[in-house]
Design a protein around this motif. Structure first.
Motif, PDB file in Angstrom:
ATOM      1  N   GLU A  49       0.827  -1.206   0.000  1.00  0.00           N
ATOM      2  CA  GLU A  49       0.000   0.000   0.000  1.00  0.00           C
ATOM      3  C   GLU A  49       0.862   1.259   0.000  1.00  0.00           C
ATOM      4  O   GLU A  49       0.577   2.217  -0.721  1.00  0.00           O
ATOM      5  CB  GLU A  49      -0.953  -0.010   1.190  1.00  0.00           C
ATOM      6  CG  GLU A  49      -2.045  -1.048   1.070  1.00  0.00           C
ATOM      7  CD  GLU A  49      -2.930  -1.118   2.292  1.00  0.00           C
ATOM      8  OE1 GLU A  49      -2.649  -0.432   3.301  1.00  0.00           O
ATOM      9  OE2 GLU A  49      -3.921  -1.868   2.243  1.00  0.00           O
ATOM     10  N   TRP A  50       1.926   1.270   0.810  1.00  0.00           N
ATOM     11  CA  TRP A  50       2.807   2.439   0.843  1.00  0.00           C
ATOM     12  C   TRP A  50       3.504   2.632  -0.493  1.00  0.00           C
ATOM     13  O   TRP A  50       3.715   3.756  -0.948  1.00  0.00           O
ATOM     14  CB  TRP A  50       3.833   2.321   1.963  1.00  0.00           C
ATOM     15  CG  TRP A  50       3.353   2.936   3.227  1.00  0.00           C
ATOM     16  CD1 TRP A  50       2.973   2.294   4.360  1.00  0.00           C
ATOM     17  CD2 TRP A  50       3.162   4.330   3.485  1.00  0.00           C
ATOM     18  NE1 TRP A  50       2.555   3.194   5.305  1.00  0.00           N
ATOM     19  CE2 TRP A  50       2.675   4.453   4.800  1.00  0.00           C
ATOM     20  CE3 TRP A  50       3.344   5.474   2.739  1.00  0.00           C
ATOM     21  CZ2 TRP A  50       2.372   5.682   5.368  1.00  0.00           C
ATOM     22  CZ3 TRP A  50       3.061   6.706   3.308  1.00  0.00           C
ATOM     23  CH2 TRP A  50       2.572   6.797   4.606  1.00  0.00           C
ATOM     24  N   HIS A  56       2.195   7.573  -6.295  1.00  0.00           N
ATOM     25  CA  HIS A  56       1.072   8.464  -6.609  1.00  0.00           C
ATOM     26  C   HIS A  56       0.007   7.762  -7.427  1.00  0.00           C
ATOM     27  O   HIS A  56      -0.577   8.320  -8.327  1.00  0.00           O
ATOM     28  CB  HIS A  56       1.562   9.729  -7.324  1.00  0.00           C
ATOM     29  CG  HIS A  56       2.625  10.443  -6.574  1.00  0.00           C
ATOM     30  ND1 HIS A  56       2.409  11.022  -5.353  1.00  0.00           N
ATOM     31  CD2 HIS A  56       3.934  10.632  -6.855  1.00  0.00           C
ATOM     32  CE1 HIS A  56       3.536  11.551  -4.914  1.00  0.00           C
ATOM     33  NE2 HIS A  56       4.481  11.330  -5.797  1.00  0.00           N
ATOM     34  N   GLY A  57      -0.249   6.512  -7.107  1.00  0.00           N
ATOM     35  CA  GLY A  57      -1.340   5.769  -7.740  1.00  0.00           C
ATOM     36  C   GLY A  57      -2.602   5.956  -6.918  1.00  0.00           C
ATOM     37  O   GLY A  57      -2.631   6.695  -5.931  1.00  0.00           O
ATOM     38  N   PRO A  58      -3.679   5.283  -7.301  1.00  0.00           N
ATOM     39  CA  PRO A  58      -4.914   5.399  -6.512  1.00  0.00           C
ATOM     40  C   PRO A  58      -4.757   4.710  -5.157  1.00  0.00           C
ATOM     41  O   PRO A  58      -3.974   3.787  -4.999  1.00  0.00           O
ATOM     42  CB  PRO A  58      -5.957   4.688  -7.374  1.00  0.00           C
ATOM     43  CG  PRO A  58      -5.169   3.766  -8.227  1.00  0.00           C
ATOM     44  CD  PRO A  58      -3.835   4.415  -8.453  1.00  0.00           C
ATOM     45  N   CYS A  59      -5.506   5.174  -4.198  1.00  0.00           N
ATOM     46  CA  CYS A  59      -5.466   4.603  -2.862  1.00  0.00           C
ATOM     47  C   CYS A  59      -5.878   3.132  -2.942  1.00  0.00           C
ATOM     48  O   CYS A  59      -6.921   2.815  -3.516  1.00  0.00           O
ATOM     49  CB  CYS A  59      -6.411   5.352  -1.931  1.00  0.00           C
ATOM     50  SG  CYS A  59      -6.556   4.612  -0.291  1.00  0.00           S
ATOM     51  N   PRO A  60      -5.067   2.225  -2.392  1.00  0.00           N
ATOM     52  CA  PRO A  60      -5.415   0.807  -2.487  1.00  0.00           C
ATOM     53  C   PRO A  60      -6.624   0.422  -1.648  1.00  0.00           C
ATOM     54  O   PRO A  60      -7.231  -0.620  -1.877  1.00  0.00           O
ATOM     55  CB  PRO A  60      -4.155   0.101  -1.997  1.00  0.00           C
ATOM     56  CG  PRO A  60      -3.383   1.105  -1.240  1.00  0.00           C
ATOM     57  CD  PRO A  60      -3.782   2.442  -1.768  1.00  0.00           C
ATOM     58  N   ARG A  61      -7.006   1.244  -0.712  1.00  0.00           N
ATOM     59  CA  ARG A  61      -8.146   0.901   0.153  1.00  0.00           C
ATOM     60  C   ARG A  61      -9.462   1.445  -0.370  1.00  0.00           C
ATOM     61  O   ARG A  61     -10.466   0.765  -0.371  1.00  0.00           O
ATOM     62  CB  ARG A  61      -7.907   1.393   1.572  1.00  0.00           C
ATOM     63  CG  ARG A  61      -6.753   0.664   2.218  1.00  0.00           C
ATOM     64  CD  ARG A  61      -6.629   0.994   3.663  1.00  0.00           C
ATOM     65  NE  ARG A  61      -5.473   0.276   4.214  1.00  0.00           N
ATOM     66  CZ  ARG A  61      -5.275   0.098   5.473  1.00  0.00           C
ATOM     67  NH1 ARG A  61      -6.133   0.574   6.348  1.00  0.00           N
ATOM     68  NH2 ARG A  61      -4.219  -0.554   5.888  1.00  0.00           N
ATOM     69  N   CYS A  62      -9.464   2.715  -0.834  1.00  0.00           N
ATOM     70  CA  CYS A  62     -10.730   3.305  -1.266  1.00  0.00           C
ATOM     71  C   CYS A  62     -10.770   3.604  -2.757  1.00  0.00           C
ATOM     72  O   CYS A  62     -11.833   3.888  -3.296  1.00  0.00           O
ATOM     73  CB  CYS A  62     -11.021   4.574  -0.472  1.00  0.00           C
ATOM     74  SG  CYS A  62      -9.862   5.917  -0.802  1.00  0.00           S
ATOM     75  N   GLY A  63      -9.635   3.588  -3.442  1.00  0.00           N
ATOM     76  CA  GLY A  63      -9.615   3.813  -4.880  1.00  0.00           C
ATOM     77  C   GLY A  63      -9.529   5.267  -5.290  1.00  0.00           C
ATOM     78  O   GLY A  63      -9.440   5.577  -6.474  1.00  0.00           O
ATOM     79  N   SER A  64      -9.573   6.206  -4.347  1.00  0.00           N
ATOM     80  CA  SER A  64      -9.493   7.613  -4.714  1.00  0.00           C
ATOM     81  C   SER A  64      -8.051   7.964  -5.082  1.00  0.00           C
ATOM     82  O   SER A  64      -7.100   7.336  -4.608  1.00  0.00           O
ATOM     83  CB  SER A  64      -9.976   8.494  -3.560  1.00  0.00           C
ATOM     84  OG  SER A  64      -9.103   8.364  -2.458  1.00  0.00           O
ATOM     85  N   PRO A  65      -7.874   8.969  -5.943  1.00  0.00           N
ATOM     86  CA  PRO A  65      -6.511   9.329  -6.340  1.00  0.00           C
ATOM     87  C   PRO A  65      -5.736   9.921  -5.159  1.00  0.00           C
ATOM     88  O   PRO A  65      -6.290  10.650  -4.338  1.00  0.00           O
ATOM     89  CB  PRO A  65      -6.704  10.361  -7.443  1.00  0.00           C
ATOM     90  CG  PRO A  65      -8.106  10.842  -7.301  1.00  0.00           C
ATOM     91  CD  PRO A  65      -8.883   9.766  -6.594  1.00  0.00           C
ATOM     92  N   THR A  66      -4.481   9.561  -5.067  1.00  0.00           N
ATOM     93  CA  THR A  66      -3.636  10.135  -4.016  1.00  0.00           C
ATOM     94  C   THR A  66      -3.003  11.403  -4.554  1.00  0.00           C
ATOM     95  O   THR A  66      -2.788  11.545  -5.771  1.00  0.00           O
ATOM     96  CB  THR A  66      -2.547   9.146  -3.591  1.00  0.00           C
ATOM     97  OG1 THR A  66      -1.786   8.770  -4.729  1.00  0.00           O
ATOM     98  CG2 THR A  66      -3.131   7.913  -2.951  1.00  0.00           C
ATOM     99  N   PRO A  67      -2.703  12.349  -3.690  1.00  0.00           N
ATOM    100  CA  PRO A  67      -2.122  13.598  -4.176  1.00  0.00           C
ATOM    101  C   PRO A  67      -0.735  13.359  -4.759  1.00  0.00           C
ATOM    102  O   PRO A  67       0.099  12.691  -4.167  1.00  0.00           O
ATOM    103  CB  PRO A  67      -2.061  14.488  -2.936  1.00  0.00           C
ATOM    104  CG  PRO A  67      -2.239  13.584  -1.782  1.00  0.00           C
ATOM    105  CD  PRO A  67      -2.898  12.347  -2.264  1.00  0.00           C
TER     106      PRO A  67
END
Length: 80
Positions: A49-50, A56-67
């Motif tokens: 996940e880290w 800077h891929g999508p969040c592995p837990r919720c799928g939202s884009p990471t900054p």
């Protein structure tokens, strides 16, 4: 009691203690191995996940884009 009776009692006591200690150590060792495997799996998941977050891929837990680096904005300077 005779000397033989006392010797047999001591022998039985020592045998029981040895068997109890052996059984206890095996049970505790298996529980520690199970806990260690679970913690190792959790570390692997968190590392993955880290890695995703740092790339800077999508969040592995919720799928939202990471900054990403381009989403940072410098604070505005306000003249007095």
């Amino acid at each position: 009691m005779t000397v033989i009776g006392i010797a047999v009692a001591v022998l039985l006591l020592c045998t029981g203690t040895l068997l109890g200690a052996t059984w206890t150590s095996r049970v505790l060792r298996s529980r520690l191995h199970q806990r260690g495997r679970a913690q190792a799996e959790e570390r692997r998941v968190l590392a993955k996940e880290w890695e995703t977050v740092l790339q800077h891929g999508p969040c592995p837990r919720c799928g939202s884009p990471t900054p990403g680096q381009d989403t940072y904005s410098a604070p505005a300077v306000v003249p007095d």
